[in-house]
Design an enzyme around this catalytic site. Structure first.
Site, mmCIF file in Angstrom:
data_model
loop_
_atom_site.group_PDB
_atom_site.id
_atom_site.type_symbol
_atom_site.label_atom_id
_atom_site.label_comp_id
_atom_site.label_asym_id
_atom_site.label_seq_id
_atom_site.Cartn_x
_atom_site.Cartn_y
_atom_site.Cartn_z
ATOM 1 N N SER A 276 30.446 31.934 42.196
ATOM 2 C CA SER A 276 30.799 31.029 43.383
ATOM 3 C C SER A 276 30.607 29.389 42.857
ATOM 4 O O SER A 276 29.185 29.352 42.978
ATOM 5 C CB SER A 276 30.360 31.244 44.739
ATOM 6 O OG SER A 276 30.964 30.318 45.763
ATOM 7 N N LYS B 294 37.291 38.793 53.636
ATOM 8 C CA LYS B 294 38.098 37.894 54.572
ATOM 9 C C LYS B 294 38.556 38.644 55.614
ATOM 10 O O LYS B 294 38.681 37.943 56.739
ATOM 11 C CB LYS B 294 38.966 37.058 53.628
ATOM 12 C CG LYS B 294 38.507 35.985 52.783
ATOM 13 C CD LYS B 294 39.442 35.189 52.063
ATOM 14 C CE LYS B 294 39.107 34.489 50.960
ATOM 15 N NZ LYS B 294 40.069 33.566 50.262
ATOM 16 N N ALA C 109 45.749 36.336 49.550
ATOM 17 C CA ALA C 109 45.774 34.807 49.213
ATOM 18 C C ALA C 109 47.211 34.595 49.749
ATOM 19 O O ALA C 109 47.201 33.650 50.328
ATOM 20 C CB ALA C 109 45.750 34.774 47.914
ATOM 21 N N THR D 244 55.342 45.387 44.652
ATOM 22 C CA THR D 244 55.518 46.294 45.698
ATOM 23 C C THR D 244 56.308 45.564 46.793
ATOM 24 O O THR D 244 55.886 44.989 47.420
ATOM 25 C CB THR D 244 54.216 46.852 46.280
ATOM 26 O OG1 THR D 244 53.427 47.149 45.336
ATOM 27 C CG2 THR D 244 54.522 48.026 47.255
HETATM 28 P P1 NDP Z 1 44.957 40.800 46.544
HETATM 29 O O1 NDP Z 1 44.302 41.970 45.981
HETATM 30 O O2 NDP Z 1 45.088 40.987 48.116
HETATM 31 O O3 NDP Z 1 46.380 41.060 45.948
HETATM 32 C C1 NDP Z 1 46.770 40.999 44.749
HETATM 33 C C2 NDP Z 1 48.424 40.581 44.581
HETATM 34 O O4 NDP Z 1 48.662 40.708 43.161
HETATM 35 C C3 NDP Z 1 49.156 41.758 45.158
HETATM 36 O O5 NDP Z 1 50.428 41.182 45.676
HETATM 37 C C4 NDP Z 1 49.490 42.787 43.642
HETATM 38 O O6 NDP Z 1 50.834 43.378 43.773
HETATM 39 C C5 NDP Z 1 49.609 41.482 42.873
HETATM 40 N N1 NDP Z 1 49.484 41.927 41.428
HETATM 41 C C6 NDP Z 1 48.114 42.525 40.984
HETATM 42 N N2 NDP Z 1 48.488 42.805 39.713
HETATM 43 C C7 NDP Z 1 49.548 42.338 39.411
HETATM 44 C C8 NDP Z 1 50.422 42.427 38.254
HETATM 45 N N3 NDP Z 1 49.949 42.890 36.993
HETATM 46 N N4 NDP Z 1 51.875 42.188 38.055
HETATM 47 C C9 NDP Z 1 52.407 41.627 39.390
HETATM 48 N N5 NDP Z 1 51.572 41.738 40.397
HETATM 49 C C10 NDP Z 1 50.224 42.032 40.347
HETATM 50 O O7 NDP Z 1 44.461 39.400 45.880
HETATM 51 P P2 NDP Z 1 44.288 38.221 46.745
HETATM 52 O O8 NDP Z 1 45.476 37.942 47.199
HETATM 53 O O9 NDP Z 1 43.102 37.879 47.594
HETATM 54 O O10 NDP Z 1 44.082 37.204 45.309
HETATM 55 C C11 NDP Z 1 44.875 36.781 44.276
HETATM 56 C C12 NDP Z 1 44.594 35.559 43.694
HETATM 57 O O11 NDP Z 1 44.301 34.162 44.331
HETATM 58 C C13 NDP Z 1 43.264 35.730 42.824
HETATM 59 O O12 NDP Z 1 43.351 35.465 41.512
HETATM 60 C C14 NDP Z 1 42.128 34.775 43.540
HETATM 61 O O13 NDP Z 1 41.282 34.500 42.702
HETATM 62 C C15 NDP Z 1 43.375 33.589 44.021
HETATM 63 N N6 NDP Z 1 42.644 32.867 45.029
HETATM 64 C C16 NDP Z 1 42.230 31.491 44.928
HETATM 65 C C17 NDP Z 1 41.773 30.803 45.630
HETATM 66 C C18 NDP Z 1 41.772 29.336 45.707
HETATM 67 O O14 NDP Z 1 40.906 28.615 46.389
HETATM 68 N N7 NDP Z 1 41.885 28.607 44.381
HETATM 69 C C19 NDP Z 1 41.613 31.232 47.168
HETATM 70 C C20 NDP Z 1 41.968 32.630 47.081
HETATM 71 C C21 NDP Z 1 42.588 33.366 46.449
HETATM 72 P P3 NDP Z 1 50.970 44.879 44.667
HETATM 73 O O15 NDP Z 1 50.773 44.604 46.229
HETATM 74 O O16 NDP Z 1 52.300 45.318 44.092
HETATM 75 O O17 NDP Z 1 49.718 45.551 44.367
#
Ligand code: NDP
Length: 274
Positions: A18, A69, A135, A157
């Site tokens: 972090s 979160k 996110a 999904t």
């Molecule tokens: P979650 O685990 O809650 O959600 C992940 C999402 O990504 C889901 O919608 C999932 O789809 C999708 N996904 C994962 N793998 C694939 C793939 N191979 N192809 C297509 N879709 C995919 O994660 P978060 O929402 O918490 O985080 C997402 C990103 O945002 C992370 O990389 C995190 O580091 C970044 N982030 C950055 C912040 C910043 O301050 N810059 C703050 C918060 C987050 P499905 O529903 O189908 O599984």
């Protein structure tokens, strides 16, 4: 007798990577605020215990990151700003009367990075968000507040994107679909909020998705260009940005909620950029 610094921390798991301690220490130095900011490696089953323990030991506030979160959202006594609808809290504030308030500053962080740091106008734009996880939930209210023409959430999904769009429909023009339905559409701004980049991949998306002069934004950040930032560059984006600026801007809003001071973000983004 010298005054003791106020205590803050970021809690997550993993947490060693972090950048929040570095960011908040820089804000404190810059603004002359006396505070100490550390990391807490949280255990899933002990989240509430970690928070109460920290507060009992003179803690004044916490940042919360993956995977806590939603736990934080459940733990706090009150949600402020966009946190209620987001269902996720990234900032905990101890109030004067000992209550815990929960805020979500991710959306404000993203909007400020786009609008203030990169002069990207959001009003009237067609925006695509890839991914319907935590996110995406955290950024939607702040994005819709800027009155884009339309926000489409597209997710692997499809049902998750459709459900999320329904939850936020009172805030603006929004719909949800599966990634496979994107074929004939294009957008002014594409935001990658999937976690595919953690494996240096991007979601399966068509090459024709970005309009001329369009902007790509990856919530993820890394020391080198992320897979989605590279996709934006290859597809002639006017700007293809990673989420480092959002990280610093969301931290600045947390700092403001705790200390009542708006720190300068530009020098801190510059300090962190490799
Ligand atoms: P979650 O685990 O809650 O959600 C992940 C999402 O990504 C889901 O919608 C999932 O789809 C999708 N996904 C994962 N793998 C694939 C793939 N191979 N192809 C297509 N879709 C995919 O994660 P978060 O929402 O918490 O985080 C997402 C990103 O945002 C992370 O990389 C995190 O580091 C970044 N982030 C950055 C912040 C910043 O301050 N810059 C703050 C918060 C987050 P499905 O529903 O189908 O599984």
């Amino acid at each position: 007798m010298s005054q003791k610094p106020d205590r803050y921390a970021v809690i997550g798991n993993p947490i060693a990577h972090s950048k929040s301690p570095q960011i908040h220490s820089a804000f404190a130095e810059q603004s002359g605020e006396l505070l100490e900011y550390t990391r807490i490696l949280g255990e899933k089953e002990n989240f509430a215990h970690h928070v109460h323990d920290f507060i009992r030991n003179s803690g004044r506030g916490l940042n919360v990151t993956v995977p806590f979160k939603q736990d934080a959202w459940q733990l706090v006594n009150e949600h402020i700003g966009s946190a209620a609808l987001a269902g996720a809290v990234n900032t905990i504030i101890l109030t004067e009367n000992g209550q815990l308030q929960g805020a979500n500053t991710d959306g404000i962080g993203l909007v400020r990075d786009l609008a203030n740091n990169h002069e990207v106008e959001l009003a009237g734009k067609d925006i695509l968000i890839l991914g319907a996880g935590g996110a995406s939930r955290g950024i939607l209210a702040a994005l819709l507040e800027q009155q884009p023409a339309h926000v489409l959430i597209a997710n692997r999904t499809a049902s998750k994107a459709q459900d999320m769009a329904l939850e936020f429909q009172s805030l603006g023009e929004i719909s949800g679909s599966g990634l496979q339905n994107l074929k004939s559409q294009n957008f002014d701004i594409i935001i990658n909020a999937t976690s595919a980049g953690l494996n240096d991949r991007i979601p399966d998306i068509p090459d024709t998705l970005l309009r001329q002069n369009g902007v790509c934004y990856d919530l993820m950040y890394a020391d080198k260009a992320t897979a989605f930032v590279r996709w934006g560059q290859q597809h002639k984006a006017r700007l293809s940005l990673d989420g480092l600026g959002m990280l610093v801007e969301q931290a600045a809003e947390s700092f403001f909620l705790w200390r009542g001071v708006h720190p300068q973000t530009a020098p801190v983004i510059k300090m962190l950029r490799p």
